[in-house]
Design a protein around this motif. Structure first.
Motif, mmCIF file in Angstrom:
data_model
loop_
_atom_site.group_PDB
_atom_site.id
_atom_site.type_symbol
_atom_site.label_atom_id
_atom_site.label_comp_id
_atom_site.label_asym_id
_atom_site.label_seq_id
_atom_site.Cartn_x
_atom_site.Cartn_y
_atom_site.Cartn_z
ATOM 1 N N THR A 79 0.829 -1.209 0.000
ATOM 2 C CA THR A 79 0.000 0.000 0.000
ATOM 3 C C THR A 79 0.863 1.259 0.000
ATOM 4 O O THR A 79 2.067 1.192 0.245
ATOM 5 C CB THR A 79 -0.915 0.039 1.243
ATOM 6 N N GLU A 80 0.220 2.406 -0.236
ATOM 7 C CA GLU A 80 0.918 3.691 -0.195
ATOM 8 C C GLU A 80 1.505 3.957 1.188
ATOM 9 O O GLU A 80 2.478 4.686 1.328
ATOM 10 C CB GLU A 80 -0.028 4.824 -0.585
ATOM 11 N N ALA A 81 0.908 3.363 2.230
ATOM 12 C CA ALA A 81 1.389 3.541 3.605
ATOM 13 C C ALA A 81 2.488 2.525 3.942
ATOM 14 O O ALA A 81 2.830 2.345 5.100
ATOM 15 C CB ALA A 81 0.233 3.397 4.581
ATOM 16 N N ALA A 82 3.005 1.839 2.918
ATOM 17 C CA ALA A 82 4.076 0.854 3.065
ATOM 18 C C ALA A 82 3.645 -0.382 3.845
ATOM 19 O O ALA A 82 4.483 -1.100 4.379
ATOM 20 C CB ALA A 82 5.326 1.482 3.674
ATOM 21 N N GLU A 83 2.350 -0.630 3.930
ATOM 22 C CA GLU A 83 1.860 -1.863 4.534
ATOM 23 C C GLU A 83 1.842 -2.942 3.452
ATOM 24 O O GLU A 83 1.542 -2.659 2.285
ATOM 25 C CB GLU A 83 0.461 -1.669 5.103
ATOM 26 N N GLU A 84 2.158 -4.169 3.839
ATOM 27 C CA GLU A 84 2.152 -5.283 2.895
ATOM 28 C C GLU A 84 1.266 -6.394 3.422
ATOM 29 O O GLU A 84 1.248 -6.664 4.624
ATOM 30 C CB GLU A 84 3.578 -5.797 2.678
ATOM 31 N N TYR A 85 0.514 -7.004 2.507
ATOM 32 C CA TYR A 85 -0.329 -8.131 2.895
ATOM 33 C C TYR A 85 -0.577 -9.037 1.689
ATOM 34 O O TYR A 85 -0.504 -8.602 0.537
ATOM 35 C CB TYR A 85 -1.656 -7.656 3.493
ATOM 36 N N GLU A 86 -0.874 -10.305 1.978
ATOM 37 C CA GLU A 86 -1.223 -11.259 0.930
ATOM 38 C C GLU A 86 -2.698 -11.099 0.595
ATOM 39 O O GLU A 86 -3.497 -10.685 1.435
ATOM 40 C CB GLU A 86 -0.942 -12.692 1.402
ATOM 41 N N ILE A 117 -3.895 -28.304 -16.417
ATOM 42 C CA ILE A 117 -4.022 -29.601 -17.065
ATOM 43 C C ILE A 117 -5.476 -29.742 -17.489
ATOM 44 O O ILE A 117 -6.387 -29.394 -16.731
ATOM 45 C CB ILE A 117 -3.575 -30.769 -16.149
ATOM 46 N N GLY A 118 -5.696 -30.191 -18.708
ATOM 47 C CA GLY A 118 -7.063 -30.305 -19.208
ATOM 48 C C GLY A 118 -7.764 -28.968 -19.178
ATOM 49 O O GLY A 118 -7.295 -27.990 -19.744
ATOM 50 N N HIS A 119 -8.880 -28.916 -18.470
ATOM 51 C CA HIS A 119 -9.676 -27.690 -18.374
ATOM 52 C C HIS A 119 -9.540 -27.015 -17.021
ATOM 53 O O HIS A 119 -10.412 -26.240 -16.638
ATOM 54 C CB HIS A 119 -11.156 -28.013 -18.630
ATOM 55 N N ALA A 120 -8.465 -27.305 -16.280
ATOM 56 C CA ALA A 120 -8.351 -26.783 -14.923
ATOM 57 C C ALA A 120 -6.993 -26.152 -14.651
ATOM 58 O O ALA A 120 -5.983 -26.537 -15.233
ATOM 59 C CB ALA A 120 -8.598 -27.898 -13.912
ATOM 60 N N VAL A 121 -7.002 -25.184 -13.733
ATOM 61 C CA VAL A 121 -5.785 -24.585 -13.197
ATOM 62 C C VAL A 121 -5.726 -24.950 -11.720
ATOM 63 O O VAL A 121 -6.712 -24.797 -10.992
ATOM 64 C CB VAL A 121 -5.779 -23.048 -13.359
ATOM 65 N N TYR A 122 -4.581 -25.446 -11.297
ATOM 66 C CA TYR A 122 -4.340 -25.793 -9.898
ATOM 67 C C TYR A 122 -3.395 -24.757 -9.313
ATOM 68 O O TYR A 122 -2.325 -24.514 -9.867
ATOM 69 C CB TYR A 122 -3.711 -27.177 -9.785
ATOM 70 N N VAL A 123 -3.780 -24.167 -8.177
ATOM 71 C CA VAL A 123 -2.938 -23.202 -7.474
ATOM 72 C C VAL A 123 -2.587 -23.836 -6.132
ATOM 73 O O VAL A 123 -3.473 -24.158 -5.338
ATOM 74 C CB VAL A 123 -3.657 -21.856 -7.265
ATOM 75 N N ALA A 124 -1.290 -24.032 -5.901
ATOM 76 C CA ALA A 124 -0.860 -24.791 -4.727
ATOM 77 C C ALA A 124 0.115 -24.018 -3.854
ATOM 78 O O ALA A 124 0.977 -23.293 -4.351
ATOM 79 C CB ALA A 124 -0.200 -26.098 -5.173
ATOM 80 N N GLY A 125 -0.030 -24.232 -2.543
ATOM 81 C CA GLY A 125 0.916 -23.702 -1.573
ATOM 82 C C GLY A 125 0.951 -22.198 -1.548
ATOM 83 O O GLY A 125 -0.028 -21.518 -1.834
ATOM 84 N N GLY A 126 2.110 -21.678 -1.168
ATOM 85 C CA GLY A 126 2.316 -20.245 -1.087
ATOM 86 C C GLY A 126 2.583 -19.806 0.334
ATOM 87 O O GLY A 126 2.623 -20.606 1.273
ATOM 88 N N TYR A 127 2.766 -18.503 0.470
ATOM 89 C CA TYR A 127 3.009 -17.885 1.767
ATOM 90 C C TYR A 127 1.766 -17.099 2.144
ATOM 91 O O TYR A 127 1.321 -16.227 1.392
ATOM 92 C CB TYR A 127 4.233 -16.970 1.682
ATOM 93 N N GLY A 128 1.197 -17.384 3.312
ATOM 94 C CA GLY A 128 -0.046 -16.758 3.743
ATOM 95 C C GLY A 128 0.128 -15.500 4.563
ATOM 96 O O GLY A 128 -0.848 -14.960 5.062
ATOM 97 N N GLY A 129 1.349 -15.045 4.735
ATOM 98 C CA GLY A 129 1.595 -13.848 5.529
ATOM 99 C C GLY A 129 1.915 -14.191 6.966
ATOM 100 O O GLY A 129 1.884 -15.357 7.375
ATOM 101 N N GLN A 130 2.190 -13.154 7.746
ATOM 102 C CA GLN A 130 2.526 -13.372 9.151
ATOM 103 C C GLN A 130 1.355 -14.041 9.863
ATOM 104 O O GLN A 130 0.217 -13.656 9.687
ATOM 105 C CB GLN A 130 2.877 -12.057 9.823
ATOM 106 N N GLY A 131 1.652 -15.046 10.624
ATOM 107 C CA GLY A 131 0.620 -15.785 11.344
ATOM 108 C C GLY A 131 0.157 -17.015 10.590
ATOM 109 O O GLY A 131 -0.168 -18.027 11.186
ATOM 110 N N ALA A 132 0.128 -16.943 9.271
ATOM 111 C CA ALA A 132 -0.315 -18.092 8.465
ATOM 112 C C ALA A 132 0.868 -18.910 7.964
ATOM 113 O O ALA A 132 0.760 -20.119 7.798
ATOM 114 C CB ALA A 132 -1.159 -17.622 7.280
ATOM 115 N N GLY A 133 1.986 -18.243 7.712
ATOM 116 C CA GLY A 133 3.182 -18.951 7.250
ATOM 117 C C GLY A 133 2.975 -19.641 5.917
ATOM 118 O O GLY A 133 2.203 -19.185 5.079
ATOM 119 N N THR A 134 3.674 -20.766 5.736
ATOM 120 C CA THR A 134 3.547 -21.502 4.478
ATOM 121 C C THR A 134 2.260 -22.312 4.477
ATOM 122 O O THR A 134 1.813 -22.797 5.513
ATOM 123 C CB THR A 134 4.754 -22.433 4.252
#
Length: 170
Positions: A79-86, A117-134
């Motif tokens: 953000t403009e206030a230098a805050e970051e979030y997922e 694959i086929g007709h689908a997109v799979y979105v896996a894992g990631g970083y959830g931010g502070q408190g959520a982690g991986t």
């Protein structure tokens, strides 16, 4: 590019190359950073360049193409206030219609992986931010869209439908 930036997401669909989002130092600011919503679409056959916009500026998105659709999932917002979030935001570009739609992941995340694959997109894992982690979640998006759309697709793609049906039946 219409906006200088780093960490954009990139994809190709048909004869188009697409660069979306990213981060930059805003004009007139020496220290602040911001994520951008800018999208650049380059048609490699027509040799044209057009622009669009994500529904939310972000970086570190997962991206995959399925059929005529490009899925930009999640990411990190500055953000403009230098805050970051997922974010859980999903933007879908339909290259055949030149239109955009939005959706959501099951949880906010950046730095996830996306494959199709086929007709689908799979979105896996990631970083959830502070408190959520991986994260250990997988979200699935299909380009058919539901039962009504599946019926229309089945009529328009009878051979493919019968192959799919044969795989599903015991």
């Amino acid at each position: 590019l219409s906006v200088g930036r780093w960490e954009p997401a990139g994809a190709s669909v048909g004869n188009k190359v697409i660069f979306a989002g990213g981060q930059r130092v805003p004009p007139g600011s020496a220290a602040a950073l911001e994520t951008v919503a800018a999208v650049d679409i380059i048609d490699t056959v027509a040799n044209t360049h057009s622009t669009g916009s994500l529904s939310l500026g972000r970086k570190r998105m997962a991206v995959a193409t399925v059929g005529d659709l490009v899925v930009f999932a999640g990411g990190r917002v500055v953000t403009e206030a230098a805050e970051e979030y997922e974010t859980d935001r999903v933007d879908v570009y339909d290259a055949s219609a030149g239109s955009w739609s939005t959706g959501s992941l099951s949880s906010a995340r950046s730095m996830a992986a996306a494959v199709s694959i086929g007709h689908a997109v799979y979105v896996a894992g990631g970083y959830g931010g502070q408190g959520a982690g991986t994260l250990d979640v997988i979200d699935v998006f299909d380009d058919i869209g539901g039962v009504k759309e599946m019926a229309v697709w089945a009529v328009d793609n009878r051979t493919e439908f019968y192959r799919l049906y044969a795989k599903l039946m015991p």
